[in-house]
Design an enzyme around this catalytic site. Structure first.
Site, short mmCIF file in Angstrom:
data_model
loop_
_atom_site.label_atom_id
_atom_site.label_comp_id
_atom_site.label_asym_id
_atom_site.label_seq_id
_atom_site.Cartn_x
_atom_site.Cartn_y
_atom_site.Cartn_z
N GLU A 1 0.82 -1.22 0.00
CA GLU A 1 0.00 0.00 0.00
C GLU A 1 0.85 1.27 0.00
O GLU A 1 0.48 2.27 0.60
CB GLU A 1 -1.01 0.00 1.15
CG GLU A 1 -2.11 -1.03 0.96
CD GLU A 1 -3.36 -0.77 1.80
OE1 GLU A 1 -3.44 0.30 2.45
OE2 GLU A 1 -4.26 -1.63 1.79
N HIS B 1 -1.82 -1.85 10.44
CA HIS B 1 -1.32 -3.22 10.45
C HIS B 1 -0.13 -3.33 11.39
O HIS B 1 0.57 -2.34 11.64
CB HIS B 1 -0.88 -3.67 9.05
CG HIS B 1 -2.00 -3.91 8.09
ND1 HIS B 1 -2.26 -5.14 7.54
CD2 HIS B 1 -2.93 -3.06 7.58
CE1 HIS B 1 -3.31 -5.04 6.72
NE2 HIS B 1 -3.72 -3.79 6.73
#
Length: 545
Positions: free
Chosen positions: A258, A529
């Site tokens: 990402e 995350h």
């Protein structure tokens, strides 16, 4: 073979591409700011409540009007730039390569590899959510450019710390002692995590700051209490595992997901380049894909980013053709890389393979992810077959990334049973649908990213170490539609969703073991995350003749 740094075959085409993107960028930036000014993170809302700030509605109204007008004005220039930019994507190599001499030293853990008969390698994977700022705010994260710089410099400071080993009497607490304080500026009483009280990220920390060194003398009179080890070795763990407030030392290859924003990718490259001299960024395809087809238009690249201490010999990217919904707008795929370790055994040069991916995201689309696993299994084998040479000795083959499914959700049963887990070893997996009891989930609940228990690396570390705490902050398993979820089973720990994977496959008959596995909390408040790292130990004496 040395890779060309530019994704274009010559400077003229690269210049045309730069002009086209230069015409597009103002329109893109105004649209991004238009979205960002309308969406606040929970951190910003908490700050406004504390400061009793009531001017935000005016900021939203006037900011929206201003950026909308600028967006409209810049649109004709963007269309002109698009006409120039889009056709060039057909001849663009699907990644950019940055190479520079290493100027930041890192401890060499393999200085005595011939004497020891083994060699070890460190790997790290993390989803860092570096989307354009307006889109990142849908994930409760903002300030993409500042986050990118802090993430990069935090990685450098963590991995360059010395690897110190001590021995203690406790059977469940031995290993590497590291400082427990975060390298990100610590918050005061009115701040939240890695972000200060104004809702802004702090200025990026300097790379050359000296990392505080722990006192490893257990008999020291200056140490009132024993140092708190960041290593949490559970009695029932089959491999050394820790929850660490710092990145593990001596990581050789970093794989990120990402990293969609181009400017953020360049900031990461600038931060990591002095340590990791070989960086692949802006990985993926744009515009119509396949070239000449209008069936799928890619607005974003793959988001994959790889930084390596080892020279990159070969690299290949392949785009998944079966994305659906919002995921079809990004060129998610597989990045396969061959690196030169820089050592020789006899007449053979040591090499390694690293494969980084990001699978389809929406829940309920397990069949799409299953097919993508089929593709990456096939593509990794093809890449290695094509790039294998008789005078080379492959030592590692690692597959990592954000798989967007876990090994505990009933809704992910299809992916859990895929044959890729027969080809590669998952050190956290006991069986299909069952994690090992010491495993910790890696997907954080976005609404609680700035909670007291999440806002600093130390606090997040303590939260992950406590089963009672982490179940409130890690995403729970996903149930099948219409079927009540019973989790965890009797006498089993609560784990949560682990969607970030590090897998490995033994090469050339050399016995490979996980030397240590680390859950990292240093990016608290900077991503949704938990980064994961492991160190592989490869025995050089076990080659099968």
């Amino acid at each position: 073979m040395s890779l060309r740094e530019s994704p274009f075959p010559n400077g003229f085409l690269e210049g045309l591409h730069a002009v086209g993107w230069g015409l597009i960028f103002p329109c893109f930036w105004f649209l991004d700011r238009l979205i960002a000014v309308c969406i606040s993170t929970t951190l910003e809302r908490m700050w406004r409540l504390e400061q009793e700030c009531y001017l935000h509605p005016l900021k939203v109204v006037f900011g929206s009007i201003l950026f909308f007008i600028l967006f409209v004005i810049s649109t004709p220039f963007a269309l002109l730039g698009f006409i120039l930019w889009a056709p060039l994507q057909a001849i663009r190599r699907p990644f950019s390569y940055h190479k520079q001499e290493q100027s930041i030293p890192m401890e060499n853990r393999n200085a005595r590899w011939e004497e020891m008969g083994k060699i070890s390698f460190g790997f790290l994977t993390a989803n860092v959510c570096l989307l354009p700022d307006g889109i990142a705010r849908f994930n409760n994260l903002g300030h993409t450019q500042k986050r990118a710089l802090i993430i990069g410099k935090s990685i450098v400071q963590g991995v360059t710390r010395p690897h110190i080993r001590i021995f203690v009497d406790s059977p469940s607490s031995c290993g590497t002692v590291t400082p427990s304080s975060s390298l990100i500026p610590q918050p005061n009483a009115s701040s939240y995590g890695s972000v200060d009280a104004s809702g802004e990220l702090p200025d990026a920390i300097e790379v050359n700051e000296i990392t505080p060194k722990p006192n490893c003398n257990q008999n020291s009179n200056h140490q009132k209490h024993p140092p708190r080890s960041l290593r949490t070795l559970l009695r029932d763990a089959d491999i050394p595992m820790e929850v660490s407030a710092l990145f593990p030392p001596s990581v050789d290859i970093v794989c990120l997901q990402e990293v969609f924003d181009k400017r953020a990718a360049r900031k990461l490259t600038q931060a990591l380049g002095p340590l990791y001299g070989h960086v692949l960024y802006d990985v993926g395809v744009y515009a119509c894909h396949p070239a000449g087809s209008c069936s799928s238009f890619k607005f974003f690249n793959s988001g994959l980013f790889l930084a390596s201490r080892f020279p990159i010999m070969e690299a290949e990217y392949r785009c998944f053709p079966n994305g659906r919904g919002e995921d079809a707008l990004a060129a998610k795929g597989l990045l396969t890389v061959k690196v030169d370790i820089g050592l020789q055994k006899g007449e053979k040069r040591m090499v390694g393979f690293i494969n980084c991916t990001h699978l389809h995201a929406p829940e309920g689309d397990g069949a799409i992810r299953f097919e993508q696993l089929n593709m990456l299994s096939k593509w990794t084998s093809e890449f290695q077959t094509l790039n294998r040479r008789d005078d080379e000795l492959p030592l590692f083959d690692v597959l990592c990334g954000d798989f967007n499914f876990d090994n505990c959700s009933p809704d992910d049963r299809l992916e859990q049973s895929h044959s890729v887990f027969d080809e590669y070893t998952d050190p956290c997996r006991a069986a299909a649908g069952k994690e090992k009891p010491w495993v910790i989930g890696t997907l954080l609940e976005q609404p609680t990213l700035y909670d007291e228990n999440m806002r600093t690396p130390d606090n997040l570390q303590r939260t992950l170490e406590s089963e009672d705490l982490r179940k409130d902050f890690i995403s729970p398993p996903v149930a099948l539609d219409g079927v009540p979820l019973v989790y965890p089973e009797a006498d089993q720990p609560w784990i949560g969703r682990r969607i970030d994977y590090l897998l490995y496959r033994e090469k050339s008959g050399h016995r490979t073991e996980v030397e240590e596995l680390t859950y990292v909390t240093q990016l608290a408040g900077l991503t949704d995350h938990i980064p994961v790292g492991f160190r592989l130990s490869v025995s050089l004496d076990s080659e099968q003749n």
